[in-house]
Enzyme design. Structure first.
Site, PDB file in Angstrom:
ATOM      1  N   LYS A 121       2.043   3.173  10.701  1.00 37.48           N
ATOM      2  CA  LYS A 121       2.453   2.748   9.367  1.00 37.48           C
ATOM      3  C   LYS A 121       1.978   3.832   8.412  1.00 37.48           C
ATOM      4  O   LYS A 121       0.784   4.026   8.215  1.00 37.48           O
ATOM      5  CB  LYS A 121       1.847   1.399   8.993  1.00 37.48           C
ATOM      6  CG  LYS A 121       2.320   0.917   7.627  1.00 37.48           C
ATOM      7  CD  LYS A 121       1.542  -0.288   7.149  1.00 37.48           C
ATOM      8  CE  LYS A 121       2.013  -0.628   5.725  1.00 37.48           C
ATOM      9  NZ  LYS A 121       1.062  -1.526   5.043  1.00 37.48           N
ATOM     10  N   GLY A 182      -1.921  -6.264  -2.756  1.00 39.19           N
ATOM     11  CA  GLY A 182      -2.979  -7.229  -3.032  1.00 39.19           C
ATOM     12  C   GLY A 182      -2.817  -8.034  -4.304  1.00 39.19           C
ATOM     13  O   GLY A 182      -3.697  -8.823  -4.644  1.00 39.19           O
ATOM     14  N   ALA A 208       3.594  -5.890   1.018  1.00 35.80           N
ATOM     15  CA  ALA A 208       2.753  -5.859  -0.181  1.00 35.80           C
ATOM     16  C   ALA A 208       3.280  -6.780  -1.278  1.00 35.80           C
ATOM     17  O   ALA A 208       4.471  -6.811  -1.569  1.00 35.80           O
ATOM     18  CB  ALA A 208       2.596  -4.446  -0.744  1.00 35.80           C
ATOM     19  N   GLY A 209       2.348  -7.531  -1.852  1.00 35.43           N
ATOM     20  CA  GLY A 209       2.649  -8.382  -3.000  1.00 35.43           C
ATOM     21  C   GLY A 209       2.980  -9.812  -2.667  1.00 35.43           C
ATOM     22  O   GLY A 209       3.010 -10.668  -3.561  1.00 35.43           O
ATOM     23  N   ASN A 230      -1.166  -9.646   4.329  1.00 37.95           N
ATOM     24  CA  ASN A 230      -2.602  -9.570   4.550  1.00 37.95           C
ATOM     25  C   ASN A 230      -3.342 -10.428   3.516  1.00 37.95           C
ATOM     26  O   ASN A 230      -3.867 -11.495   3.820  1.00 37.95           O
ATOM     27  CB  ASN A 230      -3.072  -8.125   4.523  1.00 37.95           C
ATOM     28  CG  ASN A 230      -4.532  -7.954   4.922  1.00 37.95           C
ATOM     29  OD1 ASN A 230      -5.058  -6.857   4.926  1.00 37.95           O
ATOM     30  ND2 ASN A 230      -5.222  -9.030   5.275  1.00 37.95           N
ATOM     31  N   SER A 231      -3.351  -9.971   2.255  1.00 41.27           N
ATOM     32  CA  SER A 231      -4.168 -10.626   1.228  1.00 41.27           C
ATOM     33  C   SER A 231      -3.817 -12.093   1.035  1.00 41.27           C
ATOM     34  O   SER A 231      -4.710 -12.924   0.820  1.00 41.27           O
ATOM     35  CB  SER A 231      -4.018  -9.883  -0.106  1.00 41.27           C
ATOM     36  OG  SER A 231      -4.471  -8.564  -0.004  1.00 41.27           O
TER      37      SER A 231
END
EC number: 2.8.1.10
Length: 279
Positions: A121, A182, A208-209, A230-231
C-alpha cells in the site's frame, strides 16, 4: 412461499458473494483493516476476527527489526496463514523513503511465509497537518515499484485523472480517500470517487475517513470494490461490535449496488393502486 420472481435475471446470491481479486489473488472479504490505534493487541485481534477481513495492512515503519519479526507482538498474534499482509508505507514523506520501506515490507512478507506476497500500500505523505498524499511523489514511486514487480495499491486524493494515470502505469488498485485520515468525516468526496469508479477497470478501494458502518454501505452502494477501515473501528466504544457492523455494512452496500436503487421522484407516488377502491 417463494417471493422471488421466476423472471429474476440477476442471481440473488451474487450480491452476497464477497470474493474479489487483486492481481490474480482471490480474497474472501471486501473489508480491509488497519492495525493501528487499538487500546491493546488482544482487542485488535478480536476486532479483526469479528470483521472477517482477509487483508490486513501494517505500517512497516512501526516495526523495529526485520530480522526479528517473530518477536514483534503485532505480527506474532495474527494468523498469517489465513490473513494476507498488506505492508504500507505510512509515515513516508518522500519517494525514496517509500521505495525503501516497500522493500522492507517485502522482506517481512517472506519471513512470515508469504513468499509470493509483493503487495504494497503506497503512501507518500509530506503534509503532517492534513495528511494529504503527494500526487506527483505517488506517481513516481508507483512507476518505480510496478516496474520492479510490486503489486501496488496507491493511496490518493480522489483525483480521477491521477487515478487513471496510476491504472495505466500498472497499479493493481487505486485507493481514493473519502475524507482526511482518521477524521471520521465520511465520504466528503463522493462525486469524485464515483467518477473514479465509473472510469476504472481495476478495483477501487475507498480508504480513509470512514466513520461508521453507513459510510461503508454508501461506498459499496456506489460501486467501490472494497473499503479499508482503521480508526472507525479502533476508536469506537466497542471496536468488536463496530468491526462486525462494518462487515455487515460492506455486504449490505454490495447487495444494494447489485439491486440498483429506485428512481427518485420530485413528488409523492402512492404505493397503493388508485382503482378498485372500496366505496
Amino acid at each position: 412461499m417463494n417471493l422471488l420472481s421466476n423472471n429474476l435475471t440477476v442471481d440473488p446470491s451474487a450480491c452476497s458473494e464477497n470474493s474479489w481479486t487483486i492481481s490474480n489473488k482471490v480474497f474472501k472479504s471486501r473489508l480491509m483493516l488497519g492495525t493501528g490505534k487499538y487500546k491493546d493487541l488482544e482487542l485488535a485481534r478480536r476486532s479483526i476476527d469479528a470483521s472477517q477481513a482477509s487483508i490486513i495492512t501494517v505500517a512497516i515503519r512501526r516495526l523495529q527489526n526485520a530480522n526479528n519479526i517473530h518477536g514483534d507482538s503485532l505480527l506474532q498474534i495474527l494468523p498469517w496463514n489465513s490473513l494476507w499482509l498488506l505492508p504500507n508505507t505510512a509515515g513516508c514523506t518522500t519517494v525514496q523513503e517509500a521505495i525503501r520501506v516497500a522493500s522492507f515490507g517485502r522482506e517481512i512478507c517472506k519471513r512470515l511465509g508469504q513468499e509470493d506476497n509483493t503487495f504494497v500500500k503506497l503512501e507518500v505523505i509530506p503534509d503532517p497537518q492534513h495528511l494529504l498524499p503527494d500526487p506527483i511523489g505517488t506517481l513516481k514511486a508507483a512507476e518505480y515499484l510496478v516496474n520492479r514487480g510490486y503489486v501496488v495499491l496507491p493511496y490518493i486524493f480522489p483525483d480521477p485523472i491521477l487515478a487513471k494515470q496510476l491504472e495505466e502505469l500498472g497499479c493493481a488498485t487505486v485507493m481514493p480517500l473519502g475524507s482526511p485520515i482518521g477524521s471520521g468525516q465520511g465520504l466528503q468526496n463522493l462525486e469524485n470517487i464515483q467518477i473514479i469508479i465509473d472510469r476504472s477497470s481495476i478495483p477501487v478501494v475507498v480508504d480513509a475517513g470512514i466513520g461508521t458502518a453507513s459510510d461503508a454501505v454508501k461506498a459499496m452502494e456506489i460501486g467501490a470494490s472494497a473499503v479499508l477501515v482503521n480508526s472507525a473501528i479502533a476508536h469506537a466504544n466497542s471496536p468488536i461490535s463496530m468491526a462486525n457492523a462494518m462487515r455487515l455494512g460492506v455486504s449490505s452496500g454490495r447487495c444494494a449496488s447489485f439491486a440498483k436503487r429506485m428512481s427518485k421522484s420530485d413528488r409523492a407516488i402512492s404505493s397503493s393502486p388508485l382503482t378498485g377502491l372500496l366505496s
